[in-house]
Design a protein around this motif. Structure first.
Motif, PDB file in Angstrom:
ATOM      1  N   LYS A 147       0.829  -1.210   0.000  1.00 56.93           N
ATOM      2  CA  LYS A 147       0.000   0.000   0.000  1.00 56.93           C
ATOM      3  C   LYS A 147       0.858   1.254   0.000  1.00 56.93           C
ATOM      4  O   LYS A 147       0.561   2.229  -0.703  1.00 56.93           O
ATOM      5  CB  LYS A 147      -0.928  -0.021   1.223  1.00 56.93           C
ATOM      6  N   ARG A 148       1.945   1.244   0.759  1.00 57.82           N
ATOM      7  CA  ARG A 148       2.861   2.392   0.783  1.00 57.82           C
ATOM      8  C   ARG A 148       3.500   2.614  -0.589  1.00 57.82           C
ATOM      9  O   ARG A 148       3.539   3.737  -1.104  1.00 57.82           O
ATOM     10  CB  ARG A 148       3.950   2.152   1.825  1.00 57.82           C
ATOM     11  N   LEU A 175       2.395   1.627  -3.463  1.00 58.14           N
ATOM     12  CA  LEU A 175       1.363   2.004  -4.428  1.00 58.14           C
ATOM     13  C   LEU A 175       1.044   3.487  -4.319  1.00 58.14           C
ATOM     14  O   LEU A 175       0.828   4.171  -5.326  1.00 58.14           O
ATOM     15  CB  LEU A 175       0.105   1.162  -4.185  1.00 58.14           C
ATOM     16  N   SER A 176       1.024   4.015  -3.108  1.00 56.37           N
ATOM     17  CA  SER A 176       0.738   5.431  -2.912  1.00 56.37           C
ATOM     18  C   SER A 176       1.878   6.311  -3.401  1.00 56.37           C
ATOM     19  O   SER A 176       1.655   7.325  -4.075  1.00 56.37           O
ATOM     20  CB  SER A 176       0.455   5.688  -1.429  1.00 56.37           C
ATOM     21  N   ARG A 177       3.107   5.936  -3.089  1.00 56.68           N
ATOM     22  CA  ARG A 177       4.251   6.762  -3.457  1.00 56.68           C
ATOM     23  C   ARG A 177       4.604   6.660  -4.945  1.00 56.68           C
ATOM     24  O   ARG A 177       5.317   7.513  -5.460  1.00 56.68           O
ATOM     25  CB  ARG A 177       5.464   6.370  -2.617  1.00 56.68           C
ATOM     26  N   LYS A 186       2.715   7.116  -7.384  1.00 55.63           N
ATOM     27  CA  LYS A 186       1.941   8.103  -8.148  1.00 55.63           C
ATOM     28  C   LYS A 186       1.261   7.434  -9.337  1.00 55.63           C
ATOM     29  O   LYS A 186       0.428   6.574  -9.169  1.00 55.63           O
ATOM     30  CB  LYS A 186       2.822   9.263  -8.573  1.00 55.63           C
ATOM     31  N   SER A 187       1.686   7.814 -10.574  1.00 59.05           N
ATOM     32  CA  SER A 187       1.040   7.276 -11.774  1.00 59.05           C
ATOM     33  C   SER A 187       2.019   6.585 -12.717  1.00 59.05           C
ATOM     34  O   SER A 187       1.707   6.382 -13.883  1.00 59.05           O
ATOM     35  CB  SER A 187       0.328   8.401 -12.532  1.00 59.05           C
ATOM     36  N   SER A 216      -5.298  -0.294 -10.134  1.00 62.20           N
ATOM     37  CA  SER A 216      -4.117   0.232 -10.833  1.00 62.20           C
ATOM     38  C   SER A 216      -3.730  -0.628 -12.033  1.00 62.20           C
ATOM     39  O   SER A 216      -2.617  -0.474 -12.558  1.00 62.20           O
ATOM     40  CB  SER A 216      -2.936   0.305  -9.860  1.00 62.20           C
TER      41      SER A 216
END
Length: 413
Positions: free
Chosen positions: A122-123, A125-127, A129-130, A163
């Protein structure tokens, strides 16, 4: 002669004076120690400032954050497995830590396994970005914990499936088919960036009659897919799902799960730019199902006569893939760029050698040939060697048909 001596100076007795008392001396000594401690602190501070000033003069400290992020990316992403490299970089200083956190590509590896938690995924995936993602879900059967493993896999897919549009590679290694199907049921979104797909089911000998193939994967939209490795996963042999591949690996298919010759040829026909082909650990097909391909094409129009041209095929490996399947596939292929071939545990491969000799009449830049635990006609092998002058490596492992005079015989061309 009389010499006048001046009287000696009287010795002063300091023990009785007030200013030289023991408490006063102790106080003076304590005051001196305080001053020394203060000077030592001042010295440490000056040394720290000096070290910082020296570091600021180092070229690495004058690098702009963009260039430093590029260096981090090369150092971290070149590692094959998730490592402590990124964590160590972030411990160097606050500046490096800020650069690392603000560089999304450093967090593009999403791993969920027996040793990598969902919180870590989760970390990342958040960092990230895209940016495009490399996703790996890996659970070893040696650490299998039943329903807990299945629940973790499902939770991981629930976290990751939104994603899907930025997946660059997706690897799924799970103990059994039920877990693979539970995960792939959530792969319904399109994957426009997906280049590598790998599905590996460790317990390939176990049957699963309760789960149907989760089709179509990625809504049938993976236009950039170039590498596909499937082990014991039955995807219904939907050719449209693996069209236009560069690398194809199929293995671990037994009994009714193994692909037929017609299915395999249909897949190869849909991949004209194929560069590497691996068929491994498959139950062989019946000889009768290959008879239609053995007939002369001009005698009966019902038999297929269209040779499949694979002009970019460089490497091919057939390891316990069934001699009937293998020889039939070779009879239908044209491979003018083949450089490396492995034939292992394939019974009698003489017919395959004959097909190689046929291909050598036009073009066969074969450089590496490996035959292991298989039979062959030595004379046919000698004739093939006489036609493949580019051959640099010949490996004959655990073969009984190779005599001591094999390489001494003059090749018959």
């Amino acid at each position: 002669m009389y010499t006048h001596h001046s009287p000696a100076a009287p010795t002063r007795d300091l023990r009785g004076t007030t200013d030289q008392s023991i408490p006063h001396l102790r106080e003076a000594l304590s005051s001196l120690e305080i001053k020394m401690a203060s000077l030592m602190d001042e010295r440490d501070e000056l040394e720290s400032r000096l070290a910082q000033a020296v570091r600021l003069q180092a070229p690495i400290q004058r690098l702009p954050s963009e260039l430093l992020a590029s260096i981090f990316t090369i150092g971290v992403l070149d590692m094959e497995e998730d490592s402590l490299m990124l964590s160590n970089l972030m411990l160097v200083c606050r500046y490096w830590s800020e650069v690392a956190v603000s560089t999304p590509v450093l967090w593009s590896r999403i791993v969920v396994s027996n040793h990598d938690s969902l919180d870590k995924a989760k970390r990342n995936l958040s960092r990230s970005k895209s940016v495009s993602l490399d996703v790996l879900i890996s659970f070893s059967p040696k650490l299998e914990s039943g329903s807990l493993t299945t629940e973790t896999i499902v939770l991981a897919m629930d976290l990751l499936w939104p994603s899907t549009w930025r997946w660059k590679s997706f690897r799924l290694w799970v103990p059994n088919r039920a877990q693979a199907h539970a995960a792939l049921q959530r792969c319904r979104e399109q994957a426009p960036l997906l280049e590598v797909l790998q599905i590996r089911i460790h317990q390939s000998m176990q049957d699963d009659h309760h789960s149907l193939p989760p089709l179509p994967l990625f809504d049938g939209q993976a236009p950039r897919l170039r590498t596909c490795s499937l082990h014991s996963f039955n995807f219904g042999w939907d050719v449209s799902a693996i069209r236009g591949l560069r690398v194809l690996e199929l293995g671990g298919y037994w009994n009714g799960f193994s692909p037929s010759v017609s299915v395999t040829l249909e897949i190869l026909r849909a991949c004209p730019e194929l560069e590497e082909l691996v068929l491994r650990n498959m139950s062989d097909v019946d000889a009768d199902s290959c008879s239609m391909y053995d007939a002369e094409p001009h005698r009966d129009k019902r038999y297929p006569s269209h040779i499949i041209h694979l002009p970019r095929l460089v490497r091919a490996s057939f390891y316990y893939a069934g001699i009937h399947r293998t020889r039939t596939i070779f009879s239908q292929l044209s491979f003018p760029a083949l450089e490396k071939l492995e034939l292992c545990y394939m019974d009698d491969v003489t017919t395959v050698l004959n097909h190689l000799k046929r291909q050598s009449l036009t073009s066969l830049p074969l450089r590496h040939l490996r035959i292991e635990a298989s039979f062959f006609n030595e004379f046919e092998l000698v004739k093939l060697l006489g036609r493949t002058l580019s051959l640099a490596t010949l490996e004959l492992v655990d073969v009984e048909d190779a005599s001591s005079n094999l390489l001494k015989v003059r090749p018959f061309v």
